[in-house]
Design a protein around this motif. Sequence first.
Motif, mmCIF file in Angstrom:
data_model
loop_
_atom_site.group_PDB
_atom_site.id
_atom_site.type_symbol
_atom_site.label_atom_id
_atom_site.label_comp_id
_atom_site.label_asym_id
_atom_site.label_seq_id
_atom_site.Cartn_x
_atom_site.Cartn_y
_atom_site.Cartn_z
ATOM 1 N N GLY A 40 -13.723 -10.428 -5.958
ATOM 2 C CA GLY A 40 -14.448 -10.244 -4.708
ATOM 3 C C GLY A 40 -13.614 -10.406 -3.453
ATOM 4 N N ASP A 41 -12.354 -10.832 -3.587
ATOM 5 C CA ASP A 41 -11.495 -10.934 -2.408
ATOM 6 C C ASP A 41 -11.256 -9.551 -1.811
ATOM 7 O OD1 ASP A 41 -11.263 -13.642 -2.743
ATOM 8 O OD2 ASP A 41 -9.173 -13.621 -3.414
ATOM 9 N N ALA A 42 -11.221 -9.489 -0.474
ATOM 10 C CA ALA A 42 -11.009 -8.220 0.208
ATOM 11 C C ALA A 42 -9.552 -7.775 0.117
ATOM 12 C CB ALA A 42 -11.418 -8.340 1.673
ATOM 13 N N ILE A 43 -9.357 -6.463 0.027
ATOM 14 C CA ILE A 43 -8.020 -5.869 -0.003
ATOM 15 C C ILE A 43 -7.750 -5.258 1.368
ATOM 16 C CG2 ILE A 43 -6.527 -4.165 -1.103
ATOM 17 C CD1 ILE A 43 -8.393 -4.333 -3.568
ATOM 18 N N SER A 44 -6.841 -5.855 2.104
ATOM 19 C CA SER A 44 -6.513 -5.360 3.438
ATOM 20 C C SER A 44 -5.241 -4.527 3.451
ATOM 21 C CB SER A 44 -6.366 -6.530 4.418
ATOM 22 O OG SER A 44 -5.330 -7.391 3.986
ATOM 23 N N ALA A 45 -4.394 -4.690 2.433
ATOM 24 C CA ALA A 45 -3.128 -3.971 2.366
ATOM 25 C C ALA A 45 -2.635 -3.977 0.932
ATOM 26 C CB ALA A 45 -2.091 -4.618 3.285
ATOM 27 N N PHE A 46 -1.841 -2.976 0.592
ATOM 28 C CA PHE A 46 -1.245 -2.922 -0.745
ATOM 29 C C PHE A 46 0.005 -2.063 -0.668
ATOM 30 C CE2 PHE A 46 -0.767 -1.700 -5.196
ATOM 31 C CZ PHE A 46 -0.962 -2.936 -5.826
ATOM 32 N N ALA A 47 1.071 -2.521 -1.314
ATOM 33 C CA ALA A 47 2.365 -1.856 -1.195
ATOM 34 C C ALA A 47 2.462 -0.644 -2.112
ATOM 35 C CB ALA A 47 3.492 -2.838 -1.514
ATOM 36 N N ASP A 55 6.646 3.512 3.924
ATOM 37 C CA ASP A 55 5.975 4.442 4.831
ATOM 38 C C ASP A 55 4.595 4.836 4.314
ATOM 39 O OD1 ASP A 55 7.991 4.472 6.648
ATOM 40 O OD2 ASP A 55 8.799 6.422 6.079
ATOM 41 N N HIS A 56 4.364 4.605 3.023
ATOM 42 C CA HIS A 56 3.102 5.004 2.419
ATOM 43 C C HIS A 56 2.384 3.823 1.770
ATOM 44 C CE1 HIS A 56 4.159 9.056 3.437
ATOM 45 N NE2 HIS A 56 5.316 8.903 2.819
ATOM 46 N N ASP A 57 2.622 2.625 2.312
ATOM 47 C CA ASP A 57 1.807 1.477 1.917
ATOM 48 C C ASP A 57 0.356 1.720 2.322
ATOM 49 O OD1 ASP A 57 4.093 0.247 1.045
ATOM 50 O OD2 ASP A 57 4.248 -1.144 2.739
ATOM 51 N N LEU A 58 -0.576 1.068 1.623
ATOM 52 C CA LEU A 58 -2.001 1.177 1.935
ATOM 53 C C LEU A 58 -2.406 0.098 2.921
ATOM 54 C CD1 LEU A 58 -3.408 1.763 -1.663
ATOM 55 C CD2 LEU A 58 -3.048 3.488 0.117
ATOM 56 N N VAL A 59 -3.288 0.457 3.850
ATOM 57 C CA VAL A 59 -3.779 -0.501 4.840
ATOM 58 C C VAL A 59 -5.260 -0.265 5.094
ATOM 59 C CG1 VAL A 59 -1.553 -0.745 5.996
ATOM 60 C CG2 VAL A 59 -3.144 1.013 6.773
ATOM 61 N N HIS A 89 -6.145 3.465 3.603
ATOM 62 C CA HIS A 89 -5.374 4.544 4.209
ATOM 63 C C HIS A 89 -3.891 4.370 3.915
ATOM 64 C CE1 HIS A 89 -8.883 5.649 6.607
ATOM 65 N NE2 HIS A 89 -9.010 4.382 6.920
ATOM 66 N N LEU A 90 -3.202 5.474 3.648
ATOM 67 C CA LEU A 90 -1.753 5.435 3.652
ATOM 68 C C LEU A 90 -1.302 5.209 5.091
ATOM 69 C CD1 LEU A 90 -2.492 7.050 1.003
ATOM 70 C CD2 LEU A 90 -0.243 8.117 1.248
ATOM 71 N N SER A 91 -0.317 4.342 5.269
ATOM 72 C CA SER A 91 0.132 4.036 6.622
ATOM 73 C C SER A 91 0.702 5.262 7.318
ATOM 74 C CB SER A 91 1.158 2.901 6.606
ATOM 75 O OG SER A 91 2.170 3.133 5.650
ATOM 76 N N ASN A 92 1.168 6.236 6.548
ATOM 77 C CA ASN A 92 1.558 7.545 7.065
ATOM 78 C C ASN A 92 1.141 8.611 6.065
ATOM 79 O OD1 ASN A 92 3.360 7.096 9.588
ATOM 80 N ND2 ASN A 92 4.147 5.623 8.078
#
Length: 272
Positions: A40-47, A55-59, A89-92
Amino acid sequence: MLGLGNSITGGAALDTAFAPADFGNLDIHYDFSLLSGSNGDAISAFANGGAAGSDHDLVQVTAVRRPTIDTSAMAANSASFDNSDDRLHLSNLYLTTDKTFTFFCVFETGRAGSDVFFAGDSPTDGSTGGNNLNFIQLAGANGVAIQSKFVGNTAGSNNSVVTTKINGTESAGTDGDINYQYRADTSEILIFTRDASNNIRVFNHTGGLMATSTSNATDSDTNFRIQTIGQEGDGGSGWDGNLGEMGLYNIKLSDSEVATLANYLATKWSVS
């Protein structure tokens, strides 16, 4: 909040002689089995673990739109999307080259919602203005004929751009849908390959060929963009399901390589 671990939770033992990156050109790779944290922890970012790098990390900057960690639905930790505004979202924006790629994902679906994996044009800041440009979509619910929609253009909207022509039977301006009965609430594998001559091959969890298709040769731009996971785009339908792993090679894998990849993923995620 999300954390990155270095081990796989659950699942069958892996063949250490192979890893997806061994084929090369694995630009995008999100292995959510590496998530650490509580259910249940939120995912704010992922490499991004692929060759295209950070350049294509998730945010996801907006708290209410963050998917969550699921520690029990699949054989390893996965990202859970709840059919609301959850999206990453992909950061780019990522764009394929030479019209070739191999896409793969391990997922579980069967609940309500429009099951969207890759899409385009949703801004990373959560603002409005993006188009619903699907890259690969699973549309359907509760195990009924789910369509794997493949959109083959980088301009226009999902409703007007020619997607694919299944066995040459789809006419220009229509969606090219590949119908396959995905099993409800059961882990599945989907693999697409595309070559420079517009030929598309679609495989399931056994590495078996499900369908072939050709992209419309009149598309003005037949490379493919990826920017959002979990929603069709700004204002699009949300996905209700779990995502274990997904990746994109900027090359077409051979059928034998697809079989190797499918076997690896099936073992890792206990898909049978």
